[in-house]
Every structure is written in C-alpha cells, then in structure tokens.
Write a protein that holds these residues in place. Structure first.
Motif, PDB file in Angstrom:
ATOM      1  N   VAL A 150      29.187  40.373  53.905  1.00  0.00           N
ATOM      2  CA  VAL A 150      28.305  40.380  52.735  1.00  0.00           C
ATOM      3  C   VAL A 150      28.800  41.401  51.712  1.00  0.00           C
ATOM      4  O   VAL A 150      28.846  41.130  50.515  1.00  0.00           O
ATOM      5  CB  VAL A 150      26.852  40.686  53.142  1.00  0.00           C
ATOM      6  N   GLN A 151      29.195  42.578  52.182  1.00  0.00           N
ATOM      7  CA  GLN A 151      29.679  43.625  51.280  1.00  0.00           C
ATOM      8  C   GLN A 151      30.899  43.166  50.481  1.00  0.00           C
ATOM      9  O   GLN A 151      31.064  43.542  49.326  1.00  0.00           O
ATOM     10  CB  GLN A 151      30.043  44.881  52.077  1.00  0.00           C
ATOM     11  N   TYR A 152      31.742  42.368  51.109  1.00  0.00           N
ATOM     12  CA  TYR A 152      33.001  41.970  50.474  1.00  0.00           C
ATOM     13  C   TYR A 152      32.944  40.604  49.797  1.00  0.00           C
ATOM     14  O   TYR A 152      33.961  40.100  49.349  1.00  0.00           O
ATOM     15  CB  TYR A 152      34.126  41.974  51.505  1.00  0.00           C
ATOM     16  N   GLN A 153      31.783  40.017  49.689  1.00  0.00           N
ATOM     17  CA  GLN A 153      31.710  38.723  49.009  1.00  0.00           C
ATOM     18  C   GLN A 153      31.828  38.916  47.497  1.00  0.00           C
ATOM     19  O   GLN A 153      31.478  39.981  46.966  1.00  0.00           O
ATOM     20  CB  GLN A 153      30.402  38.013  49.349  1.00  0.00           C
ATOM     21  N   PRO A 154      32.326  37.933  46.755  1.00  0.00           N
ATOM     22  CA  PRO A 154      32.422  38.041  45.296  1.00  0.00           C
ATOM     23  C   PRO A 154      31.039  38.258  44.675  1.00  0.00           C
ATOM     24  O   PRO A 154      30.063  37.624  45.087  1.00  0.00           O
ATOM     25  CB  PRO A 154      33.015  36.695  44.880  1.00  0.00           C
ATOM     26  N   VAL A 155      30.986  39.163  43.684  1.00  0.00           N
ATOM     27  CA  VAL A 155      29.690  39.495  43.088  1.00  0.00           C
ATOM     28  C   VAL A 155      29.675  39.453  41.562  1.00  0.00           C
ATOM     29  O   VAL A 155      28.611  39.442  40.956  1.00  0.00           O
ATOM     30  CB  VAL A 155      29.189  40.884  43.551  1.00  0.00           C
ATOM     31  N   HIS A 156      30.848  39.479  40.913  1.00  0.00           N
ATOM     32  CA  HIS A 156      30.831  39.400  39.452  1.00  0.00           C
ATOM     33  C   HIS A 156      32.135  38.817  38.912  1.00  0.00           C
ATOM     34  O   HIS A 156      33.168  38.807  39.585  1.00  0.00           O
ATOM     35  CB  HIS A 156      30.535  40.757  38.803  1.00  0.00           C
ATOM     36  N   ASP A 157      32.065  38.335  37.673  1.00  0.00           N
ATOM     37  CA  ASP A 157      33.236  37.767  36.999  1.00  0.00           C
ATOM     38  C   ASP A 157      34.173  38.857  36.514  1.00  0.00           C
ATOM     39  O   ASP A 157      33.763  39.999  36.253  1.00  0.00           O
ATOM     40  CB  ASP A 157      32.798  36.951  35.775  1.00  0.00           C
ATOM     41  N   ILE A 158      35.437  38.503  36.381  1.00  0.00           N
ATOM     42  CA  ILE A 158      36.377  39.289  35.587  1.00  0.00           C
ATOM     43  C   ILE A 158      36.941  38.376  34.504  1.00  0.00           C
ATOM     44  O   ILE A 158      37.142  37.182  34.726  1.00  0.00           O
ATOM     45  CB  ILE A 158      37.516  39.893  36.430  1.00  0.00           C
ATOM     46  N   ASN A 159      37.175  38.957  33.355  1.00  0.00           N
ATOM     47  CA  ASN A 159      37.753  38.228  32.229  1.00  0.00           C
ATOM     48  C   ASN A 159      39.200  38.674  32.059  1.00  0.00           C
ATOM     49  O   ASN A 159      39.467  39.836  31.721  1.00  0.00           O
ATOM     50  CB  ASN A 159      36.946  38.498  30.956  1.00  0.00           C
ATOM     51  N   LEU A 166      48.376  38.675  34.761  1.00  0.00           N
ATOM     52  CA  LEU A 166      47.362  37.868  35.427  1.00  0.00           C
ATOM     53  C   LEU A 166      47.005  36.618  34.629  1.00  0.00           C
ATOM     54  O   LEU A 166      46.400  35.688  35.170  1.00  0.00           O
ATOM     55  CB  LEU A 166      46.101  38.688  35.684  1.00  0.00           C
ATOM     56  N   ALA A 167      47.389  36.578  33.361  1.00  0.00           N
ATOM     57  CA  ALA A 167      47.101  35.403  32.534  1.00  0.00           C
ATOM     58  C   ALA A 167      47.824  34.167  33.069  1.00  0.00           C
ATOM     59  O   ALA A 167      47.405  33.037  32.794  1.00  0.00           O
ATOM     60  CB  ALA A 167      47.505  35.662  31.086  1.00  0.00           C
ATOM     61  N   ALA A 168      48.870  34.365  33.845  1.00  0.00           N
ATOM     62  CA  ALA A 168      49.556  33.229  34.463  1.00  0.00           C
ATOM     63  C   ALA A 168      48.702  32.587  35.538  1.00  0.00           C
ATOM     64  O   ALA A 168      48.967  31.455  35.960  1.00  0.00           O
ATOM     65  CB  ALA A 168      50.884  33.688  35.060  1.00  0.00           C
ATOM     66  N   PHE A 169      47.674  33.302  35.989  1.00  0.00           N
ATOM     67  CA  PHE A 169      46.785  32.766  37.014  1.00  0.00           C
ATOM     68  C   PHE A 169      45.642  31.963  36.401  1.00  0.00           C
ATOM     69  O   PHE A 169      45.468  30.787  36.690  1.00  0.00           O
ATOM     70  CB  PHE A 169      46.223  33.908  37.869  1.00  0.00           C
TER      71      PHE A 169
END
Length: 246
Positions: A150-159, A166-169
């Motif tokens: 639970v602690q390591y689950q995704p919690v927010h967006d990154i832009n 990272l734009a290649a991703f």
C-alpha cells in the motif's frame, strides 16, 4: 558469445541489524539491476577511501544511488536544522560517486535520496520537510502504518517536461511517493525532467551527460511491471553496457 553484463556499483547505507551496525542495500535494488541485465556489486562506506575507490571504480560500468531511511546532512547544502536521520558515510561515498560519474561520463541512476544527493552535489538545496512549505499538497509521504504494497502504490501524477530524457517515454505518468526531503533550489546545469501537479520537482538530469538521471519516486519496487520503471532501468543498463561492450 555470452552477452556482457555491465557491473553496477550500488551505494550501501548504514543499518542496525540485530543490534549491530551493518552496511546494507534493499534487495529490490539488487533484483532490479539483475533483472535488466546488470551485475550488481555493493559498495560500503569504506569505498570512499582513495585507494579502495580507485580500484573499485575500475570495475564499475554504472552507478546506482538508492533511496534510504536516512536524509542528506544539512551541512551539505548550507542548512542548519537538526536532522536526526543522517548517514555521513553514505553522504561521503555518494558525493564521491557523483563526482566520478560526472568526470568520466559514467551512467548514473539516482532514486529518492539519490536524487536529493545529486541535486545538492550540483549546488542545489533541499526542503528538509516538504510538509512545512505552503503550496505542496500531493501525498508525497507514505503512511507507514500501512502494508508495504500500500505504501508503494502510485499516488499522484507527474508531468514530464518537453525536451528532456523522460520525454521519450511519455508526457505524464502515475508514481509512488515516499519522501520527506524535497528539492528546493535546482542544482546548476541540471534540467527539470518532471514535476508533480503541485510543482514539486520529481525528476532531474544532467543535460550534457550521456545518462545521469534522478527520480524522486521508487521505480525499483515494481521494476518488472511498471512501464516507467522498465524504461528507466532498460536505458540505464543499455548505457552502462556501452562502457565495456565486449
């Protein structure tokens, strides 16, 4: 002909195990490097000694700065607050590894505390606790009363910012978040690669380096399933393989 597995030097942290001091790395980092074709070796704080360092780095094709329970010492970035969770041996080794990676163009991936070390090494500063800064509102700190999954689950967006590595991703992703310290002033020559919706810096890179990237989240947890984790570790190991393409 057997494919060359690049040697990845992983910084260790001071831990207490059964009441005794130890040098340790969480297995998830070792497993992630091994899964993507790297050959992990663990560096204790004594690796910062000049004779040891030169001999060990002759072996290394890449460097991984992990997350940690401890935080970067305030004196490293000109702060004077009291930081209870320090690891001065880790600080010394990590900063020496960053200097080596910069000078010799060695691929380096920095995670959580590693990102903060990277930022400070290049002259940046940190917020000791993002919760004390007005404007940050995303859930950047885990609830340690919950199970690890639970602690390591995704919690927010990154832009993800245009023009960066990272734009290649992709343009956006959803990440986990387990940290107290956060970037305040971005270090010199570093590019901001990604931001949370509240403006907190989530990823940085050194533009003129062939691969030096720091991320605030933990890509090592779901390294085999999360697409961003796949991208980061694949790129990292591919660049490290070019150090010794036997």
């Amino acid at each position: 002909m057997q494919t060359y597995r690049p040697i990845i030097a992983i910084v260790s942290c001071h831990k207490m195990v059964d009441g005794q001091p130890a040098q340790a790395v969480y297995q998830k980092y070792v497993d992630a490097i091994n899964f993507y074709g790297g050959n992990p070796i663990l560096l204790p704080y004594t690796a910062a000694d000049s004779e040891n360092f030169a001999a060990l780095m002759d072996l290394a094709d890449g460097i991984l700065l992990t997350g940690s329970y401890s935080n970067v010492a305030p004196s490293r970035y000109g702060a004077s607050h009291v930081e209870a969770k320090q690891d001065l041996g880790r600080d010394e080794l990590s900063f020496k590894l960053l200097a080596y990676a910069e000078e010799f163009n060695i691929p380096l991936l920095a995670v959580c505390r590693g990102l903060q070390e990277m930022n400070v090494y290049f002259g940046g500063t940190l917020h000791p606790d993002w919760r004390e800064i007005e404007g940050f509102y995303e859930p950047h700190l885990e609830d340690n009363t919950q199970p690890l999954e639970v602690q390591y689950q995704p919690v927010h967006d990154i832009n993800i910012q245009m023009g960066g590595r990272l734009a290649a991703f992709d343009e956006q992703w959803y990440v986990n978040s387990l940290h107290k310290q956060a970037i305040n002033k971005v270090g010199e020559r570093l590019c901001v690669e990604a931001l949370a919706n509240d403006g907190l810096v989530e990823a940085i890179s050194l533009a003129e380096h062939r691969f030096m990237i720091g991320v605030q989240w933990h890509p090592e947890l779901n390294y085999a399933k999360d697409d961003m984790s796949k991208f980061l570790f694949t790129e990292f190991i591919q660049h490290a393989s070019q150090q010794n393409p036997q």
